[in-house]
Structures are given as C-alpha cells and as structure tokens.
Scaffold this active site. Structure first.
Site, PDB file in Angstrom:
ATOM      1  N   GLU A 102       0.811  -1.219   0.000  1.00  0.00           N
ATOM      2  CA  GLU A 102       0.000   0.000   0.000  1.00  0.00           C
ATOM      3  C   GLU A 102       0.845   1.270   0.000  1.00  0.00           C
ATOM      4  O   GLU A 102       0.428   2.299  -0.541  1.00  0.00           O
ATOM      5  CB  GLU A 102      -0.937   0.001   1.209  1.00  0.00           C
ATOM      6  CG  GLU A 102      -1.996  -1.089   1.206  1.00  0.00           C
ATOM      7  CD  GLU A 102      -3.088  -0.862   0.185  1.00  0.00           C
ATOM      8  OE1 GLU A 102      -3.207   0.269  -0.329  1.00  0.00           O
ATOM      9  OE2 GLU A 102      -3.835  -1.811  -0.101  1.00  0.00           O
ATOM     10  N   GLU A 111      -2.264   8.806  -0.290  1.00  0.00           N
ATOM     11  CA  GLU A 111      -2.360   8.318  -1.654  1.00  0.00           C
ATOM     12  C   GLU A 111      -1.973   9.417  -2.635  1.00  0.00           C
ATOM     13  O   GLU A 111      -2.049  10.618  -2.332  1.00  0.00           O
ATOM     14  CB  GLU A 111      -3.747   7.779  -1.955  1.00  0.00           C
ATOM     15  CG  GLU A 111      -4.854   8.796  -2.037  1.00  0.00           C
ATOM     16  CD  GLU A 111      -6.168   8.156  -2.488  1.00  0.00           C
ATOM     17  OE1 GLU A 111      -6.474   8.256  -3.691  1.00  0.00           O
ATOM     18  OE2 GLU A 111      -6.858   7.565  -1.651  1.00  0.00           O
TER      19      GLU A 111
END
Length: 238
Positions: A102, A111
């Site tokens: 991730e 992100e």
C-alpha cells in the site's frame, strides 16, 4: 491465621474480576492465546529492512518508525495473538506485506491522487466534516469517512474533523491502520493470506481481477514469512 472467604465474598470477587476483564476487552481486542511477542518479531532489522527499500526522497522515510508501530500495537493486544507463535508471526508478515504494498515500502503517507474526497454523504453516524477529504492515508491507506469515524473513536482522536492527523502523527497513523486490520483482516488470518487480501481489497484484486497486484502482495508475504522463519501456510491467493 488466614480466614477462609465466604461464598458471598468469593462470588463478589469473581464478579469484580470478570467486570475488570470486560472493561479491558472493551478498550481493545483481548488476546485469546499466546501468539507472538510483537517487539521480538518486529525487530529493528525487520522494520528498517522494509523501509530501506524506499527511495531517499520518499515522504514516509522519516515518518514511519518501529517505535511508532510498537506504540500503536500496544493499543491492540489482540494483534498477532489468539493462536500459536507461528500464527502470530504469520499475522505480522501479513500486516507488513499489505503495508509494504500500500505504501511502496513505507514511501507514501497519503495516496497519490488526493483530489478524491471519499465522503459517503449517506452516513449519518459518521458525517463528513466541511472541507475535509477522506482519501487514503497511513500504512493501510485508511479511506472513507465511515472508516475514519470509528477508527478515531477507537483510538481517541477526532479523525472525522481532522483526517490529516493520520498523515501527521506516525503513532496515530499506525493505530488507524491496526484498527482497520483488527476490524477485518485479523479474523481472516486463520483462513490464509488470500483471505486477508479479500478483506482488504477483494473487490479490486480477487477472482481474477488485477492478478498482478494480488501476486505482489503474496510475494511480500512469502518474503516476510521467510525472514521470520515461519511457513506461509496455504490459501495464499484469492
């Protein structure tokens, strides 16, 4: 000479003890078995070995630390517990395999695409705060207001009002990730690593969808199991 306790005293003491256990369990998942010693498994060499593979310019390089992880793990005593020592090591390997995937070996804190708001306006219990975005942050990229809300309540931080706290405070970041893990993937660990993929991102990676992403997670898991000296088990894919 010690006096024997009366049945009523014994019953009262037992009730008090059970009440104390209930309070402790309400504060966090109770461990149901010996499991693994998390500080002994997640050594400096293990943790820094993951982070060292991130580029020197990565924002997470100086953010994620072993100390922050261990501090967060103290708040979730059920993590890596509930089974044998080998089971605990497999859970540690699984958690860090997903975190590695991730975050790109702990390179990223948030992100890349931060334009997404990830606000479910239909969630009345966890309403979005004005102007706040709930895109992925932290080791497991916590997303959506309906996850930030209960995660914050569990760890004692207003993450609905201040979701960026997950990207500013490394201990909070790991606590939020462990809340997410203990709420879904922890229960899946006994069914194999593939079940944890399904719990975390099954809609996008399981049943033939994005097999490259799924296989990348499996490679990290196998690698960490090897480092920890434990068999990865079966049912590794989904």
């Amino acid at each position: 000479m010690a006096m024997a306790s009366s049945p009523r005293q014994t019953t009262t003491l037992t009730a008090l003890a059970l009440g104390l256990v209930a309070l402790l369990c309400a504060a966090g998942p109770c461990s149901g078995g010996g499991g693994a010693s998390v500080p002994s498994v997640v050594t400096v060499a293990f943790f820094d070995g993951i982070k060292s593979q991130a580029g020197s310019g990565c924002e997470g390089k100086n953010f994620y630390t072993r100390g922050a992880f261990l501090s967060a793990a103290d708040s979730f005593p059920g993590f890596a517990h509930g089974g044998s020592e080998a089971d605990g090591k497999r859970e540690v390997a699984a958690f860090f395999a997903h975190a590695t995937y991730e975050t790109g070996h702990f390179c990223y804190i948030s992100e890349i695409n931060r334009a997404n708001v990830f606000c479910d306006a239909s969630s009345r219990q966890w309403p979005c705060a004005p102007g706040k975005k709930y895109y992925g942050r932290g080791p497991l990229q916590l997303s959506w207001n309906f996850n930030y809300g209960p995660a914050g309540r569990r760890i004692g931080v207003d993450l609905l009002g201040d979701p960026d706290r997950v990207a500013r405070d490394p201990a909070v970041s790991f606590k939020a990730a462990l809340w997410s893990w203990m709420s879904s993937a922890h229960q899946a660990v006994p069914r194999g690593f593939g079940a944890t993929i399904r719990a975390i991102n099954g809609a996008l990676e399981c049943n033939g969808r994005n097999p490259d992403q799924m296989n990348a997670r499996v490679r990290y898991y196998r690698q960490y199991c090897q480092q920890l000296g434990v068999d990865p088990g079966s049912n590794l894919t989904c």
